[in-house]
Design a protein around this motif. Structure first.
Motif, PDB file in Angstrom:
ATOM      1  N   GLN A  81      -0.422  19.386  -9.896  1.00 28.59           N
ATOM      2  CA  GLN A  81       1.033  19.395  -9.854  1.00 28.59           C
ATOM      3  C   GLN A  81       1.519  17.947  -9.761  1.00 28.59           C
ATOM      4  OE1 GLN A  81       1.101  23.567  -7.401  1.00 28.59           O
ATOM      5  NE2 GLN A  81       2.852  22.247  -7.108  1.00 28.59           N
ATOM      6  N   VAL A  82       2.826  17.759  -9.836  1.00 33.27           N
ATOM      7  CA  VAL A  82       3.381  16.418  -9.838  1.00 33.27           C
ATOM      8  C   VAL A  82       4.258  16.217  -8.611  1.00 33.27           C
ATOM      9  CG1 VAL A  82       5.016  14.895 -11.007  1.00 33.27           C
ATOM     10  CG2 VAL A  82       3.258  16.050 -12.332  1.00 33.27           C
ATOM     11  N   CYS A  83       4.002  15.129  -7.880  1.00 34.92           N
ATOM     12  CA  CYS A  83       4.849  14.744  -6.754  1.00 34.92           C
ATOM     13  C   CYS A  83       5.857  13.731  -7.287  1.00 34.92           C
ATOM     14  CB  CYS A  83       4.019  14.139  -5.631  1.00 34.92           C
ATOM     15  SG  CYS A  83       5.026  13.584  -4.245  1.00 34.92           S
ATOM     16  N   HIS A  84       7.145  14.100  -7.233  1.00 35.92           N
ATOM     17  CA  HIS A  84       8.233  13.301  -7.806  1.00 35.92           C
ATOM     18  C   HIS A  84       8.942  12.558  -6.675  1.00 35.92           C
ATOM     19  CE1 HIS A  84      11.690  12.718 -10.671  1.00 35.92           C
ATOM     20  NE2 HIS A  84      12.322  12.574  -9.520  1.00 35.92           N
ATOM     21  N   ILE A  85       9.025  11.231  -6.806  1.00 33.36           N
ATOM     22  CA  ILE A  85       9.660  10.388  -5.776  1.00 33.36           C
ATOM     23  C   ILE A  85      10.734   9.565  -6.464  1.00 33.36           C
ATOM     24  CG2 ILE A  85       9.257   8.648  -3.976  1.00 33.36           C
ATOM     25  CD1 ILE A  85       6.148   9.330  -4.539  1.00 33.36           C
ATOM     26  N   GLU A  86      11.938   9.526  -5.892  1.00 35.67           N
ATOM     27  CA  GLU A  86      12.955   8.641  -6.453  1.00 35.67           C
ATOM     28  C   GLU A  86      13.736   7.963  -5.344  1.00 35.67           C
ATOM     29  OE1 GLU A  86      16.467  11.302  -8.041  1.00 35.67           O
ATOM     30  OE2 GLU A  86      14.605  12.043  -8.905  1.00 35.67           O
ATOM     31  N   GLY A  87      14.076   6.698  -5.570  1.00 35.46           N
ATOM     32  CA  GLY A  87      14.806   5.922  -4.575  1.00 35.46           C
ATOM     33  C   GLY A  87      14.710   4.444  -4.896  1.00 35.46           C
ATOM     34  N   SER A  88      15.036   3.615  -3.919  1.00 33.45           N
ATOM     35  CA  SER A  88      14.918   2.164  -4.114  1.00 33.45           C
ATOM     36  C   SER A  88      13.435   1.789  -4.115  1.00 33.45           C
ATOM     37  CB  SER A  88      15.628   1.432  -2.973  1.00 33.45           C
ATOM     38  OG  SER A  88      14.885   1.609  -1.769  1.00 33.45           O
ATOM     39  N   PRO A  89      13.095   0.622  -4.663  1.00 38.45           N
ATOM     40  CA  PRO A  89      11.684   0.197  -4.635  1.00 38.45           C
ATOM     41  C   PRO A  89      11.100   0.222  -3.222  1.00 38.45           C
ATOM     42  CG  PRO A  89      12.931  -1.249  -6.080  1.00 38.45           C
ATOM     43  CD  PRO A  89      13.932  -0.338  -5.419  1.00 38.45           C
ATOM     44  N   HIS A  90      11.882  -0.191  -2.228  1.00 40.67           N
ATOM     45  CA  HIS A  90      11.394  -0.209  -0.848  1.00 40.67           C
ATOM     46  C   HIS A  90      11.105   1.211  -0.352  1.00 40.67           C
ATOM     47  CE1 HIS A  90      10.818  -1.499   3.281  1.00 40.67           C
ATOM     48  NE2 HIS A  90      11.688  -0.578   3.671  1.00 40.67           N
ATOM     49  N   GLN A  91      12.011   2.150  -0.664  1.00 37.09           N
ATOM     50  CA  GLN A  91      11.817   3.543  -0.237  1.00 37.09           C
ATOM     51  C   GLN A  91      10.576   4.148  -0.888  1.00 37.09           C
ATOM     52  OE1 GLN A  91      15.676   4.991  -1.474  1.00 37.09           O
ATOM     53  NE2 GLN A  91      16.420   5.077   0.640  1.00 37.09           N
ATOM     54  N   VAL A  92      10.417   3.889  -2.188  1.00 38.37           N
ATOM     55  CA  VAL A  92       9.264   4.443  -2.910  1.00 38.37           C
ATOM     56  C   VAL A  92       7.964   3.841  -2.385  1.00 38.37           C
ATOM     57  CG1 VAL A  92       8.149   4.600  -5.175  1.00 38.37           C
ATOM     58  CG2 VAL A  92      10.613   5.004  -4.959  1.00 38.37           C
ATOM     59  N   GLU A  93       7.986   2.535  -2.124  1.00 39.91           N
ATOM     60  CA  GLU A  93       6.792   1.872  -1.594  1.00 39.91           C
ATOM     61  C   GLU A  93       6.396   2.485  -0.248  1.00 39.91           C
ATOM     62  OE1 GLU A  93       5.092  -2.640  -1.243  1.00 39.91           O
ATOM     63  OE2 GLU A  93       7.193  -2.328  -0.732  1.00 39.91           O
ATOM     64  N   LYS A  94       7.376   2.797   0.585  1.00 39.17           N
ATOM     65  CA  LYS A  94       7.113   3.410   1.889  1.00 39.17           C
ATOM     66  C   LYS A  94       6.429   4.776   1.724  1.00 39.17           C
ATOM     67  CE  LYS A  94       7.757   3.908   6.437  1.00 39.17           C
ATOM     68  NZ  LYS A  94       6.939   3.135   7.380  1.00 39.17           N
ATOM     69  N   VAL A  95       6.953   5.596   0.804  1.00 35.13           N
ATOM     70  CA  VAL A  95       6.359   6.914   0.555  1.00 35.13           C
ATOM     71  C   VAL A  95       4.915   6.770   0.081  1.00 35.13           C
ATOM     72  CG1 VAL A  95       6.451   9.000  -0.864  1.00 35.13           C
ATOM     73  CG2 VAL A  95       8.567   8.025   0.024  1.00 35.13           C
ATOM     74  N   LEU A  96       4.692   5.883  -0.890  1.00 33.15           N
ATOM     75  CA  LEU A  96       3.345   5.709  -1.442  1.00 33.15           C
ATOM     76  C   LEU A  96       2.369   5.216  -0.376  1.00 33.15           C
ATOM     77  CD1 LEU A  96       4.224   4.087  -4.888  1.00 33.15           C
ATOM     78  CD2 LEU A  96       3.480   6.433  -4.470  1.00 33.15           C
ATOM     79  N   SER A  97       2.852   4.342   0.499  1.00 35.54           N
ATOM     80  CA  SER A  97       2.014   3.829   1.577  1.00 35.54           C
ATOM     81  C   SER A  97       1.598   4.965   2.516  1.00 35.54           C
ATOM     82  CB  SER A  97       2.786   2.750   2.339  1.00 35.54           C
ATOM     83  OG  SER A  97       2.221   2.521   3.602  1.00 35.54           O
TER      84      SER A  97
END
Length: 328
Positions: A81-97
């Motif tokens: 399945q696909v995990c979809h993340i959207e937001g500012s670069p900082h927000q996305v980086e936080k999620v990925l971390s």
């Protein structure tokens, strides 16, 4: 910098700024208004842990980062399945971390930003080129095309990529009004994306569904505005690779729990007219509730917000005697 920007360079309307390499620095000098979409492929066996019991890990990720995040079921990928993340670069980086800490084995590569094919190559595209409806979440939609009472194409008009469609239409109009744009090579490859003419000089992105060699025709599915049509091959043109950057905006869906009346193999013209009347020009709310086992298409519940009243299109069709309700 390791960045791969996918922009319509001369249109003044940058589609999105995305970073393709997971070790690229997302922060840096980006302005706060930068908005990115990041999608990672998640094997089915990890999806439960990623969502968490009663959605707790998803809620934690949203609260900790401020990003919008959900898991979407793509019927074309049976094992992931696909995990979809959207937001500012900082927000996305936080999620990925945070995801990376919990799932060491998971690739954080952005499949949404994979580069399109090289110019004028005609490979079938990954199905992730489609902007699917998210699984189990209500979203605002409009009906772009109605095939019949239970089968339609929806557009997510509030999605951040939707406004770019008008810019793309203008660019395709300018490009394909020029002579000598290459036609499709024959025999035509089923599944390819091409440019197809519309009314008044418009050109639309379309996918070849079937090839009829004896009549020199193909059946097309219009990927942004929906619908099917049989056309002569010589009217079609090869598509420029930069016209493939924008995700396809037409989500093809079927109404859930609604089937033609007993002893009928299709919906009546009255049923088609009733759905058209309830949906034409209206802002609707849709939710994916299942997937059709025969076609893989999403099955949806659809509601019209008429004033303060919420009207179920699915149930109204049955109540008015145009269809029967089928529980699985």
């Amino acid at each position: 910098s390791g960045e791969n920007n996918v922009d319509f360079l001369d249109s003044g309307c940058a589609m999105r700024k995305t970073v393709t390499r997971q070790n690229s620095k997302l922060g840096g000098e980006s302005s706060k208004s930068d908005f990115i979409i990041w999608e990672i492929e998640v094997p089915k066996e990890l999806v439960g842990r990623l969502i968490g019991r009663q959605g707790r890990f998803m809620s934690f990720l949203r609260q900790a980062s401020g990003a919008k995040i959900y898991v979407s079921t793509l019927p074309y990928f049976h094992d992931s399945q696909v995990c979809h993340i959207e937001g500012s670069p900082h927000q996305v980086e936080k999620v990925l971390s945070l995801i990376g800490k919990k799932f060491k084995e998971l690739s954080l590569t952005n499949i949404y930003a994979l580069p399109p094919p090289a110019p004028l190559t005609l490979h079938s595209l990954l199905m992730t080129a489609w902007l699917f409806l998210p699984d189990g979440v209500t979203v605002e939609v409009v009906v772009a095309n109605q095939v019949d009472a239970g089968h339609m194409f929806l557009q997510q008009h509030t999605h951040p990529t939707f406004h770019v469609l008008r810019s793309l239409d203008q660019q395709m109009y300018a490009c394909y009004s020029q002579p000598e744009i290459p036609t499709l090579p024959t025999p035509v490859e089923v599944g390819i994306i091409c440019a197809a003419p519309g009314l008044d000089g418009a050109w639309f992105r379309a996918q070849v569904i079937s090839y009829f060699e004896e009549t020199n025709e193909v059946e097309l599915r219009y990927v942004d505005y929906g619908g099917y049509e049989k056309v002569k091959i010589d009217t079609l043109r090869q598509i420029r690779s930069d016209f493939l950057s924008l995700p396809f905006q037409g989500a093809e869906v079927l109404l859930d729990n609604v089937v033609p009346l007993p002893d009928e193999d299709r919906f009546s013209s009255e049923a088609d007219a009733a759905v058209s009347e309830m949906t034409r020009g209206a802002v609707l709310v849709a939710q994916v509730t299942n997937y059709d086992s025969a076609t893989g298409l999403p099955l949806i519940q659809l509601w019209n917000l008429m004033g303060d009243e919420v009207v179920s299109i699915n149930r109204t069709l049955v109540e008015r005697g145009f269809a029967q309700w089928l529980d699985y």
